[in-house]
Design a protein around this motif. Structure first.
Motif, PDB file in Angstrom:
ATOM      1  N   ILE A  59       0.815  -1.182   0.062  1.00 57.46           N
ATOM      2  CA  ILE A  59      -0.116   0.016  -0.201  1.00 57.46           C
ATOM      3  C   ILE A  59       0.846   1.233  -0.006  1.00 57.46           C
ATOM      4  CG2 ILE A  59      -1.745   1.216   1.122  1.00 57.46           C
ATOM      5  CD1 ILE A  59      -2.913  -1.606   0.681  1.00 57.46           C
ATOM      6  N   LYS A  60       1.929   1.106   0.587  1.00 58.27           N
ATOM      7  CA  LYS A  60       3.118   2.369   0.682  1.00 58.27           C
ATOM      8  C   LYS A  60       4.239   1.772   0.605  1.00 58.27           C
ATOM      9  CE  LYS A  60       4.126   6.344   2.950  1.00 58.27           C
ATOM     10  NZ  LYS A  60       3.419   7.420   3.955  1.00 58.27           N
ATOM     11  N   PRO A  61       4.915   1.993  -0.638  1.00 63.05           N
ATOM     12  CA  PRO A  61       4.498   2.651  -1.521  1.00 63.05           C
ATOM     13  C   PRO A  61       3.529   1.967  -2.433  1.00 63.05           C
ATOM     14  CG  PRO A  61       6.782   1.911  -2.230  1.00 63.05           C
ATOM     15  CD  PRO A  61       6.369   1.378  -0.755  1.00 63.05           C
ATOM     16  N   GLU A  65       1.915   4.334 -11.050  1.00 58.12           N
ATOM     17  CA  GLU A  65       1.486   4.293 -12.671  1.00 58.12           C
ATOM     18  C   GLU A  65       0.501   3.262 -12.715  1.00 58.12           C
ATOM     19  OE1 GLU A  65       4.546   3.036 -16.000  1.00 58.12           O
ATOM     20  OE2 GLU A  65       5.409   3.536 -14.301  1.00 58.12           O
ATOM     21  N   LEU A  66       0.415   2.128 -12.155  1.00 56.21           N
ATOM     22  CA  LEU A  66      -0.555   1.268 -12.632  1.00 56.21           C
ATOM     23  C   LEU A  66      -1.885   1.532 -12.422  1.00 56.21           C
ATOM     24  CD1 LEU A  66      -1.282  -1.585 -13.594  1.00 56.21           C
ATOM     25  CD2 LEU A  66      -0.645  -2.652 -11.373  1.00 56.21           C
ATOM     26  N   ILE A  67      -2.048   2.227 -11.044  1.00 52.67           N
ATOM     27  CA  ILE A  67      -3.457   2.660 -10.877  1.00 52.67           C
ATOM     28  C   ILE A  67      -3.835   3.820 -11.790  1.00 52.67           C
ATOM     29  CG2 ILE A  67      -4.862   4.022  -9.076  1.00 52.67           C
ATOM     30  CD1 ILE A  67      -2.641   2.396  -7.069  1.00 52.67           C
ATOM     31  N   LEU A  68      -2.965   4.582 -12.215  1.00 51.03           N
ATOM     32  CA  LEU A  68      -3.490   5.986 -13.241  1.00 51.03           C
ATOM     33  C   LEU A  68      -3.662   5.198 -14.443  1.00 51.03           C
ATOM     34  CD1 LEU A  68      -1.070   8.710 -12.087  1.00 51.03           C
ATOM     35  CD2 LEU A  68      -3.619   8.563 -11.475  1.00 51.03           C
ATOM     36  N   GLU A  69      -2.969   4.340 -14.897  1.00 49.71           N
ATOM     37  CA  GLU A  69      -3.184   3.835 -16.331  1.00 49.71           C
ATOM     38  C   GLU A  69      -4.496   3.181 -16.138  1.00 49.71           C
ATOM     39  OE1 GLU A  69      -1.986   3.924 -19.403  1.00 49.71           O
ATOM     40  OE2 GLU A  69      -0.941   5.667 -18.397  1.00 49.71           O
ATOM     41  N   THR A  70      -4.805   2.146 -15.040  1.00 50.28           N
ATOM     42  CA  THR A  70      -5.998   1.586 -15.019  1.00 50.28           C
ATOM     43  C   THR A  70      -7.151   2.727 -15.004  1.00 50.28           C
ATOM     44  OG1 THR A  70      -5.051  -0.154 -13.702  1.00 50.28           O
ATOM     45  CG2 THR A  70      -7.192   0.083 -13.605  1.00 50.28           C
ATOM     46  N   ALA A  71      -7.051   3.620 -14.394  1.00 50.11           N
ATOM     47  CA  ALA A  71      -8.236   4.570 -14.239  1.00 50.11           C
ATOM     48  C   ALA A  71      -8.570   5.211 -15.683  1.00 50.11           C
ATOM     49  CB  ALA A  71      -7.911   5.844 -13.307  1.00 50.11           C
ATOM     50  N   LYS A  72      -7.579   5.405 -16.378  1.00 51.81           N
ATOM     51  CA  LYS A  72      -7.713   5.881 -17.783  1.00 51.81           C
ATOM     52  C   LYS A  72      -8.340   4.933 -18.772  1.00 51.81           C
ATOM     53  CE  LYS A  72      -3.714   9.009 -17.484  1.00 51.81           C
ATOM     54  NZ  LYS A  72      -2.131   8.968 -17.614  1.00 51.81           N
ATOM     55  N   GLY A  87      -7.601   4.491   5.576  1.00 56.52           N
ATOM     56  CA  GLY A  87      -6.320   4.330   5.794  1.00 56.52           C
ATOM     57  C   GLY A  87      -5.671   3.096   5.108  1.00 56.52           C
ATOM     58  N   GLY A  88      -6.484   2.552   4.307  1.00 56.14           N
ATOM     59  CA  GLY A  88      -6.027   1.247   3.682  1.00 56.14           C
ATOM     60  C   GLY A  88      -5.740   1.611   2.157  1.00 56.14           C
ATOM     61  N   LEU A  89      -5.949   0.230   1.720  1.00 59.78           N
ATOM     62  CA  LEU A  89      -5.947   0.390   0.190  1.00 59.78           C
ATOM     63  C   LEU A  89      -6.926   1.307  -0.610  1.00 59.78           C
ATOM     64  CD1 LEU A  89      -4.777  -1.161  -2.647  1.00 59.78           C
ATOM     65  CD2 LEU A  89      -6.700  -2.776  -2.111  1.00 59.78           C
ATOM     66  N   GLY A  90      -8.129   1.270  -0.081  1.00 61.35           N
ATOM     67  CA  GLY A  90      -9.189   2.092  -0.831  1.00 61.35           C
ATOM     68  C   GLY A  90      -8.802   3.734  -0.833  1.00 61.35           C
ATOM     69  N   GLY A  91      -8.376   4.074   0.432  1.00 59.70           N
ATOM     70  CA  GLY A  91      -8.164   5.294   0.631  1.00 59.70           C
ATOM     71  C   GLY A  91      -6.676   5.734  -0.372  1.00 59.70           C
ATOM     72  N   THR A  96      -4.308   8.747  -4.690  1.00 65.51           N
ATOM     73  CA  THR A  96      -3.458   8.574  -5.901  1.00 65.51           C
ATOM     74  C   THR A  96      -4.347   9.336  -7.194  1.00 65.51           C
ATOM     75  OG1 THR A  96      -2.405   6.708  -5.272  1.00 65.51           O
ATOM     76  CG2 THR A  96      -2.271   7.065  -7.562  1.00 65.51           C
ATOM     77  N   LEU A  97      -5.611   9.014  -7.118  1.00 69.52           N
ATOM     78  CA  LEU A  97      -6.541   9.419  -8.336  1.00 69.52           C
ATOM     79  C   LEU A  97      -7.096  10.845  -8.299  1.00 69.52           C
ATOM     80  CD1 LEU A  97      -8.864   6.250  -8.799  1.00 69.52           C
ATOM     81  CD2 LEU A  97      -7.136   7.097  -9.903  1.00 69.52           C
ATOM     82  N   ALA A  98      -7.098  11.211  -6.944  1.00 74.14           N
ATOM     83  CA  ALA A  98      -7.652  12.669  -6.615  1.00 74.14           C
ATOM     84  C   ALA A  98      -7.017  13.816  -7.331  1.00 74.14           C
ATOM     85  CB  ALA A  98      -7.980  13.098  -5.238  1.00 74.14           C
ATOM     86  N   PRO A  99      -5.779  14.016  -7.447  1.00 73.25           N
ATOM     87  CA  PRO A  99      -5.201  14.954  -8.098  1.00 73.25           C
ATOM     88  C   PRO A  99      -5.418  15.361  -9.657  1.00 73.25           C
ATOM     89  CG  PRO A  99      -3.532  13.957  -6.599  1.00 73.25           C
ATOM     90  CD  PRO A  99      -4.713  13.113  -6.887  1.00 73.25           C
ATOM     91  N   TYR A 100      -5.826  14.309 -10.353  1.00 74.41           N
ATOM     92  CA  TYR A 100      -5.882  14.072 -11.840  1.00 74.41           C
ATOM     93  C   TYR A 100      -7.175  14.445 -12.352  1.00 74.41           C
ATOM     94  CZ  TYR A 100      -1.256  12.419 -11.089  1.00 74.41           C
ATOM     95  OH  TYR A 100       0.182  12.239 -10.634  1.00 74.41           O
ATOM     96  N   GLY A 101      -8.382  14.242 -11.502  1.00 80.62           N
ATOM     97  CA  GLY A 101      -9.617  14.546 -12.005  1.00 80.62           C
ATOM     98  C   GLY A 101     -10.277  13.566 -12.969  1.00 80.62           C
TER      99      GLY A 101
END
Length: 144
Positions: A59-61, A65-72, A87-91, A96-101
């Motif tokens: 979870i940390k780190p 990159e994989l999460i953002l590619e998946t969201a796209k 405070g876990g995986l969902g958070g 990770t996604l929030a800053p990219y809208g």
């Protein structure tokens, strides 16, 4: 409760990197720990839906990159963890996604800010709707 292996002997774990276990479209399941195996079982129950399944073992780190590619490339991400979503995986995925809208929606399956109970693992997964059947049902509801 024993956990089945999801990798063969050729797999090499890499710190901070997630792994795509199944490639699908529209909806992605991002799971950690025991929920990877439950998600694999859930996918077997989803005949018309072919979700992507990603194993996030750190979870940390987190593998941004994989999460953002998946969201796209997916409409929905469902994070699944067998503990509190705060405070876990969902958070971590949400942060990770929030800053990219990105237009990808996120759902979090896990303990919803409550204390757990003691019991047999199989019974607890069912009680908290984290067993394969509950995961499959939630995926079906989301995709309607």
């Amino acid at each position: 409760m024993g956990v089945e292996d999801v990798y063969d002997d050729s797999y090499t774990w890499e710190y901070g990197k997630g792994q795509i276990l199944k490639k699908g479209s529209k909806i992605a399941i991002i799971a950690t720990g025991l929920m990877v195996q439950e998600s694999l079982k859930a996918i077997e129950q989803l005949k018309d839906i072919e979700p992507t399944l990603i194993n996030i073992s750190t979870i940390k780190p987190i593998d941004e990159e994989l999460i953002l590619e998946t969201a796209k490339t997916h409409d929905v991400i469902v994070t699944i963890e067998e503990h509190n979503v705060i405070g876990g995986l969902g958070g971590a995925v949400a942060e990770t996604l929030a800053p990219y809208g990105l237009p990808c929606r996120q759902y979090m399956m896990g303990m919803q800010d409550s204390f757990g109970r003691s019991g047999k693992p199989k019974d607890l997964l069912a009680r908290y709707h984290l067993d394969a059947s509950s995961i499959a049902q939630k995926i079906k509801e989301i995709m309607k």
